[in-house]
Design an enzyme around this catalytic site. Structure first.
Site, PDB file in Angstrom:
ATOM      1  N   GLU A   1       0.383  -1.201   0.071  1.00 28.02           N
ATOM      2  CA  GLU A   1       0.082  -0.219   0.004  1.00 28.02           C
ATOM      3  C   GLU A   1       0.778   1.127  -0.373  1.00 28.02           C
ATOM      4  O   GLU A   1       0.503   1.953  -0.669  1.00 28.02           O
ATOM      5  CB  GLU A   1      -0.854   0.205   1.420  1.00 28.02           C
ATOM      6  CG  GLU A   1      -2.264  -1.295   1.226  1.00 28.02           C
ATOM      7  CD  GLU A   1      -3.110  -0.190   0.310  1.00 28.02           C
ATOM      8  OE1 GLU A   1      -2.903   0.827  -0.424  1.00 28.02           O
ATOM      9  OE2 GLU A   1      -3.393  -1.574  -0.564  1.00 28.02           O
TER      10      GLU A   1
ATOM     11  N   ASP B   1      -9.160   6.744  -2.251  1.00 33.20           N
ATOM     12  CA  ASP B   1      -8.376   7.423  -2.334  1.00 33.20           C
ATOM     13  C   ASP B   1      -8.655   8.036  -3.466  1.00 33.20           C
ATOM     14  O   ASP B   1      -9.898   8.584  -3.286  1.00 33.20           O
ATOM     15  CB  ASP B   1      -6.844   6.402  -2.917  1.00 33.20           C
ATOM     16  CG  ASP B   1      -7.796   5.385  -4.358  1.00 33.20           C
ATOM     17  OD1 ASP B   1      -8.825   5.941  -4.572  1.00 33.20           O
ATOM     18  OD2 ASP B   1      -6.724   5.178  -4.564  1.00 33.20           O
TER      19      ASP B   1
ATOM     20  N   TYR C   1      -5.960   6.938   3.942  1.00 37.35           N
ATOM     21  CA  TYR C   1      -6.429   6.247   3.161  1.00 37.35           C
ATOM     22  C   TYR C   1      -5.722   4.161   3.627  1.00 37.35           C
ATOM     23  O   TYR C   1      -6.725   3.705   3.615  1.00 37.35           O
ATOM     24  CB  TYR C   1      -5.862   6.481   1.403  1.00 37.35           C
ATOM     25  CG  TYR C   1      -6.057   5.065   0.938  1.00 37.35           C
ATOM     26  CD1 TYR C   1      -7.290   4.762   0.679  1.00 37.35           C
ATOM     27  CD2 TYR C   1      -4.614   5.178   0.706  1.00 37.35           C
ATOM     28  CE1 TYR C   1      -6.967   3.719  -0.677  1.00 37.35           C
ATOM     29  CE2 TYR C   1      -4.346   3.938  -0.316  1.00 37.35           C
ATOM     30  CZ  TYR C   1      -5.571   3.612  -0.905  1.00 37.35           C
ATOM     31  OH  TYR C   1      -5.508   2.278  -1.464  1.00 37.35           O
TER      32      TYR C   1
END
Ligand code: SF4
Length: 333
Positions: free
Chosen positions: A36, A135, A117
């Site tokens: 991520e 996002d 996020y």
């Protein structure tokens, strides 16, 4: 809107188109966090080789926490936005100090470099918690689906869209649901010319129904980009190239090796132009010209680096691009 049908159609589509990405084959929160963070500013296809190399060297939080920073930067070299790598290592150290990986949204959010996020993405994918990860791609999809006409840069609009995201989340499969929305934004609901004919949720889409999908989302604020011109000097001597290292603990790009600019080398004599390229870092757009030339003696603080050293050290992206113009390809991969 019938949120159950929306999620069902979205998930059925996602099952069909899901790309076999390496971070989709693991439930390990550390690996999901690494992916991520890498994906924050970089496309999935570009991330894959970096992700593999990084995890080969740092397979868990303990390995990353114990590594020298220069090695972490070297494995990140080429991905850009290096504060991400430094924060990731700080997060790994925090995990090792506390003796456990945080397993909820608030705990994840407390890790260095982890925003709302990323915390929601890791919480939903690794721990199956019902957190909507919103996002830029997801904001765009949601603005269109809900027909949101407010400025996407405003906090209020964002809050409305986050609420919509929470309402549309399938609480039994939040990780898949989040990833499906991101995938939709990355592959079909594109900023320009969204491919609505292929879209699994087009029947729920307010923007599509009104024919305004290309006008949404509304963006009012623009950040100014600064144009910077830079001329780099490529000086070779006996198979080595002249470099300098950025210092300072907290400065951006600290620890990275750079080619000198011509201003740093008053005695430099240019022999030929190797070429030009552009490079953008946050809101600076660099136009870089690379000159090959000679120099009688290297000034203090500069070093001659051989190809084997260059492959091991963290190099800035501008240095890599400049070396590529001279036929040196040091891309990670
Ligand atoms: S119908 Fe078009 S605008 Fe609406 S979500 Fe799908 S791709 Fe995006």
């Amino acid at each position: 809107m019938d949120s159950r049908s929306f999620a069902a159609r979205l998930l059925a589509w996602f099952r069909q188109v899901k790309r076999p990405l390496p971070w989709r084959e693991t439930g390990d929160p550390y690996r999901i966090l690494v992916s991520e963070i890498m994906l924050q500013q970089t496309r999935a296809q570009t991330v894959i080789p970096y992700y593999r190399r990084f995890l080969e060297r740092f397979p868990d939080a303990a390995a990353l926490a114990a590594a020298p920073e220069s090695e972490v930067l070297e494995r990140w070299s080429g991905l850009g936005y290096y504060s991400r790598a430094r924060n990731l290592q700080r997060a790994a150290r925090q995990v090792v100090e506390t003796g456990r990986f945080p397993a909820d949204f608030e705990g994840l959010l407390a890790l260095p470099g982890v925003g709302r996020y990323t915390a929601a993405a890791v919480a939903s994918i690794a721990f199956h918690l019902p957190c909507a990860a919103v996002d830029g791609n997801v904001l765009r999809v949601l603005a269109r689906v809900t027909g949101e006409r407010g400025d996407i840069g405003s906090g209020r609009t964002r809050a409305r869209l986050e609420e919509a995201a929470a309402g549309l989340l399938d609480r039994r499969r939040p990780g898949d649901c989040n990833q499906a929305l991101m995938e939709l934004g990355a592959t079909l609901c594109l900023p320009r010319r969204p491919r609505c004919l292929l879209c699994p949720v087009s029947r729920f889409c307010a923007a599509r129904a009104s024919g305004i999908e290309e006008q949404l989302p509304v963006k009012l604020r623009k950040t100014k980009t600064r144009e910077v011109e830079l001329t780099l000097a490529l000086v070779e001597r006996r198979g080595r190239v002249l470099f300098w290292r950025r210092d300072g603990d907290r400065a951006r790009m600290a620890g990275f090796w750079e080619l000198p600019s011509v201003e740093q080398l008053p005695a430099f004599t240019a022999l030929s132009e190797l070429g030009t390229f552009r490079h953008t870092i946050t809101n600076h757009r660099y136009s870089v010209r690379v000159l090959r030339g000679t120099l009688a003696r290297a000034p203090r603080g500069f070093r001659w680096l051989a190809p084997a050293e260059l492959a091991r050290l963290p190099l800035s992206t501008t240095a890599r691009k400049a070396l590529a113009l001279a036929g040196w390809n040091l891309q990670a991969g």
